[in-house]
Design a protein around this motif. Structure first.
Motif, short mmCIF file in Angstrom:
data_model
loop_
_atom_site.label_atom_id
_atom_site.label_comp_id
_atom_site.label_asym_id
_atom_site.label_seq_id
_atom_site.Cartn_x
_atom_site.Cartn_y
_atom_site.Cartn_z
N ALA A 68 1.15 -1.02 0.22
CA ALA A 68 0.30 0.46 -0.11
C ALA A 68 1.04 1.31 0.07
CB ALA A 68 -1.01 0.23 1.50
N ALA A 69 1.80 1.08 1.13
CA ALA A 69 2.83 2.60 0.72
C ALA A 69 3.25 2.38 -0.44
CB ALA A 69 4.15 2.14 2.00
N LEU A 70 3.98 1.28 -1.13
CA LEU A 70 4.39 1.84 -1.97
C LEU A 70 3.49 2.08 -3.64
CD1 LEU A 70 6.39 -0.79 -3.40
CD2 LEU A 70 7.79 1.31 -2.90
N GLY A 75 3.06 3.96 -9.12
CA GLY A 75 2.21 4.31 -9.89
C GLY A 75 2.25 5.09 -10.89
N GLN A 76 3.27 5.93 -11.62
CA GLN A 76 3.85 6.74 -11.94
C GLN A 76 4.38 5.55 -13.02
OE1 GLN A 76 5.59 9.35 -10.70
NE2 GLN A 76 4.12 10.33 -9.10
N GLY A 77 4.53 5.84 -13.88
CA GLY A 77 5.63 4.88 -15.72
C GLY A 77 6.12 4.22 -15.38
N LEU A 82 11.39 0.96 -13.67
CA LEU A 82 12.39 0.54 -13.53
C LEU A 82 12.52 -0.19 -12.63
CD1 LEU A 82 15.24 1.06 -12.89
CD2 LEU A 82 14.23 3.41 -11.46
N PHE A 83 11.02 -0.42 -11.40
CA PHE A 83 11.16 -1.02 -10.52
C PHE A 83 11.08 -2.78 -11.27
CE2 PHE A 83 8.55 -4.16 -7.48
CZ PHE A 83 8.75 -3.73 -6.92
#
Length: 101
Positions: A68-70, A75-77, A82-83
């Motif tokens: 939830a924190a991440l 949320g950004q493309g 990258l993740f």
């Protein structure tokens, strides 16, 4: 042809799934073989079940909180890409390490 859209398992369906989950059976067999003496099977099973319950709830809540924190940050493309690339690379490195070892 239109793609079929699946739905997530309900809570009861997820619970029932554990009866056919090979990882759950492997864990249960390993714990029973390693920690149960057979002296008081009901008490041992209750103790092991309690430990599983506490550790499962604790880890599930920690993972849910971390996710939830991440969620907002990923949320950004560009960050999500990258993740995903970093996680894919880490997975590939772990596979190579398992093969080499």
């Amino acid at each position: 042809a239109p793609e079929a859209v699946g739905r997530p398992l309900s809570f009861l369906e997820a619970c029932a799934f554990q009866w056919i989950n090979p990882k759950a059976w492997s864990l249960a067999a390993g714990v029973a073989a390693g920690f149960m003496t057979g002296g008081a099977p009901a008490a041992e099973a209750a103790a092991i079940g309690g430990i599983f319950l506490i550790s499962g709830l604790t880890s599930a809540h920690a993972w849910a909180g971390f996710g939830a924190a991440l969620r907002g940050w990923l949320g950004q493309g560009a960050r999500l890409r990258l993740f995903n690339r970093l996680m894919g690379a880490a997975l590939a490195l772990f596979v190579v390490a398992l093969i080499v070892d």
